[in-house]
Design an enzyme around this catalytic site. Sequence first.
Site, short mmCIF file in Angstrom:
data_model
loop_
_atom_site.label_atom_id
_atom_site.label_comp_id
_atom_site.label_asym_id
_atom_site.label_seq_id
_atom_site.Cartn_x
_atom_site.Cartn_y
_atom_site.Cartn_z
N GLU A 95 -0.54 -1.03 6.32
CA GLU A 95 -1.02 -0.36 7.53
C GLU A 95 -0.29 0.95 7.77
O GLU A 95 -0.89 1.95 8.15
CB GLU A 95 -0.86 -1.28 8.74
CG GLU A 95 -1.89 -2.38 8.83
CD GLU A 95 -3.30 -1.84 8.99
OE1 GLU A 95 -3.49 -0.86 9.74
OE2 GLU A 95 -4.22 -2.38 8.35
N CYS A 135 -27.40 1.48 17.16
CA CYS A 135 -26.46 2.60 17.22
C CYS A 135 -27.07 3.77 18.01
O CYS A 135 -28.09 4.33 17.63
CB CYS A 135 -26.11 3.05 15.80
SG CYS A 135 -25.07 4.52 15.78
N CYS A 140 -26.32 1.02 6.98
CA CYS A 140 -25.40 0.48 7.99
C CYS A 140 -25.96 -0.76 8.68
O CYS A 140 -27.11 -0.74 9.17
CB CYS A 140 -25.11 1.56 9.03
SG CYS A 140 -23.99 0.99 10.31
S1 SF4 Z 1 -23.54 6.45 12.93
FE1 SF4 Z 1 -24.19 4.44 13.58
S2 SF4 Z 1 -25.76 3.85 12.13
FE2 SF4 Z 1 -24.70 5.56 11.24
S3 SF4 Z 1 -23.16 4.64 9.94
FE3 SF4 Z 1 -22.18 5.00 11.92
S4 SF4 Z 1 -22.45 3.13 13.11
FE4 SF4 Z 1 -23.85 3.06 11.37
#
Ligand code: SF4
Length: 354
Positions: free
Chosen positions: A38, A209, A203
């Site tokens: 870390e 998001c 993702c």
């Molecule tokens: S911006 Fe949002 S959708 Fe794009 S990689 Fe990051 S967390 Fe995932």
Amino acid sequence: MKQSSIFARQLLKWFDVHGRKNLPWQQDRSAYRVWLSEVMLQQTQVATVIPYFERFVKHFPTVWDLASATTDEVMRHWAGLGYYARARNLHACARQVCQQYVGEFPDSVELLQQLPGIGRSTAGAIVAQAFHRRAVILDGNVKRVLARYRAISGWPGKVAVQRSLWALADSFTPTERVADYTQAIMDLGATVCRRSRPLCDQCPLRTDCYAAARGVVEHFPEKKQRSSLPVRETCVLMCYQAEKPQHIMLEKRPPTGIWGGLWSLPQCEPVQVPEDVIASKYGYQVRAIEEAEPVMHSFTHFHMRIRPLRIQLSGAASTVAESSVSWCNAVKANAYGMPSPIQALVSQFFETLD
Ligand code: SF4
């Protein structure tokens, strides 16, 4: 299901397939190894850290080995990783763990935070990963994921923004599989929600998001407003003796400050006369000076323009050299812990002797 539970579930599902499970500090996991990794990973990428970590634990397999090492030994094994205050804190922390806790790291965030160089996020990572107890982390990768996921405005270094991010990180941290969860969110930040060109298509958090849904991913996290960094200039003195050209003079830096405790080349300010500095500080006369191409090196708060002066000395020192000075040859060069730009200059010096 609560939004926070969905977040952890999606992340863990992704981790089971794509997460990193073979990093060296994930094997024989102990508080000592998690702590070392870390600290090394602060401001440094995984690929850079791996060989340093492996060499470090080979040389210092336990916290006792590290605590009983000399500062020189520790700095030598850290040299090249940068941010040398981390190495000094690491050493001080190992000594405190041995003295105060008989070599066993405490298993609470509060007690860990009282040790040198351990902040709240590092303490959280140690508790989650080494002791498998619920604890919250918020390193740079996690800040980026959360700032984008909830479109949190403001620079994350600001207290108010940090507070929001910690609260969010806390609400998303599950009670089970905390070690995997902390690794998962760090991995997602490092490999998918990357600083530049994030891979939103891959993702697991994409559906919820905010930043991705609004097409404003690149606006988060906000950058600190700052003017361009100042440039400082210094001269490094590459002193050698005409009679012994295969040796170069090194000087140990003071224990604190830039490159504290490392071996370096003697330095002087551009306004100083190198001949005077060498005569007054080291007791030598100068026979010839040749200036080489300058090199640039960046620190957090400034850039440094380093002007290397190749200096041939004549005769022996008229005064007794200070104990912080050492003559290094090509064979012994690796035994000195040197900052990377100095190491490169010293290597170049020896290459020109061939
Ligand atoms: S911006 Fe949002 S959708 Fe794009 S990689 Fe990051 S967390 Fe995932």
